[in-house]
Design an enzyme around this catalytic site. Structure first.
Site, PDB file in Angstrom:
ATOM      1  NE  ARG A  46      22.899  10.943 -18.855  1.00  0.00           N
ATOM      2  CZ  ARG A  46      22.322  10.679 -20.022  1.00  0.00           C
ATOM      3  NH1 ARG A  46      21.556  11.571 -20.596  1.00  0.00           N
ATOM      4  NH2 ARG A  46      22.525   9.516 -20.615  1.00  0.00           N
ATOM      5  NE  ARG A  57       9.895  -2.307 -14.641  1.00  0.00           N
ATOM      6  CZ  ARG A  57       8.887  -1.497 -14.980  1.00  0.00           C
ATOM      7  NH1 ARG A  57       7.792  -1.430 -14.252  1.00  0.00           N
ATOM      8  NH2 ARG A  57       8.959  -0.758 -16.061  1.00  0.00           N
ATOM      9  CG  HIS A  60       6.179  -1.511 -10.711  1.00  0.00           C
ATOM     10  ND1 HIS A  60       6.777  -0.967 -11.821  1.00  0.00           N
ATOM     11  CD2 HIS A  60       5.332  -0.558 -10.234  1.00  0.00           C
ATOM     12  CE1 HIS A  60       6.310   0.256 -12.011  1.00  0.00           C
ATOM     13  NE2 HIS A  60       5.431   0.520 -11.062  1.00  0.00           N
ATOM     14  CB  SER A  88      34.354   7.916 -10.691  1.00  0.00           C
ATOM     15  OG  SER A  88      33.581   8.640  -9.746  1.00  0.00           O
ATOM     16  CB  SER A 149      25.698   8.398 -22.452  1.00  0.00           C
ATOM     17  OG  SER A 149      25.464   9.775 -22.456  1.00  0.00           O
ATOM     18  CD  GLU A 152      24.909   8.761 -17.274  1.00  0.00           C
ATOM     19  OE1 GLU A 152      24.506   9.026 -18.422  1.00  0.00           O
ATOM     20  OE2 GLU A 152      25.817   9.418 -16.721  1.00  0.00           O
ATOM     21  CG  ASP A 160      14.613  -2.367 -16.978  1.00  0.00           C
ATOM     22  OD1 ASP A 160      14.005  -2.089 -15.920  1.00  0.00           O
ATOM     23  OD2 ASP A 160      14.598  -1.629 -17.977  1.00  0.00           O
TER      24      ASP A 160
END
Length: 185
Positions: A46, A57, A60, A88, A149, A152, A160
């Site tokens: 992930r 991005r 772009h 980790s 999670s 990620e 972003d």
């Protein structure tokens, strides 16, 4: 738990984590991205998905980006930057690629949770996302979410954020970015 309560807990975790990322470390990474001829990305699972989103991005924005392992991947050089995503800092594949990049004198930036990982030996720049990893250190931000999670999610949002800072600092007209968007879709 209901949806709204759970959603708010996740948002709070993300907000707390993003507030904990060093502005200085992030600014150094932004400068290295701007200096590099090409920016390579490596991670697994992930984390790799988040890095692929960041690479897209930045592409772009006109930055030459490469995800390690792509069929069209060029050779890395001393003028390039490798960004390693590994909470980790012990994941075998990203660590091996970082060592290889250093052998070619590329700069290596590690975005991770563990500042004292094996990655430290080959890292020029470290950006810490101080969240819970599989190592469960005491100074990590705990999460109600499964596994890594939170790392990620915050990695993607850090990417972003970096993109938006570059847009603002380089005075890029966002309406013009569509010319770099995929058009064979």
């Amino acid at each position: 738990m209901n949806f709204t309560v759970t959603e708010q807990k996740i948002i709070n975790e993300i907000s707390r984590t993003l507030d904990s990322i060093s502005t200085d470390e992030t600014e150094v990474l932004i400068e290295q991205i701007k200096k590099a001829d090409r920016v390579f990305f490596v991670g697994v699972g992930r984390v790799l998905l988040s890095l692929q989103s960041i690479a897209k991005r930045l592409a772009h924005l006109g930055i030459d980006t490469v995800v390690v392992g792509e069929i069209t991947e060029p050779a890395i050089t001393e003028n390039d930057l490798l960004i390693v995503g590994s909470g980790s800092g012990e994941s075998a594949f990203p660590l091996a690629i970082a060592k290889k990049a250093k052998a070619f004198h590329a700069k290596v930036a590690h975005i991770g949770s563990n500042p004292n990982s094996s990655m430290k030996e080959v890292t020029d720049y470290f950006i810490r996302i101080p969240v819970q990893t599989k190592l469960n250190f005491s100074n990590e931000i705990a999460s109600i979410q499964p596994m890594t999670s939170l790392f990620e999610q915050c990695l993607l949002l850090l990417g972003d954020t970096i993109a938006l800072i570059l847009i603002e600092n380089e005075d890029i007209d966002m309406s013009q970015l569509w010319e770099y968007h995929a058009n064979l879709e």
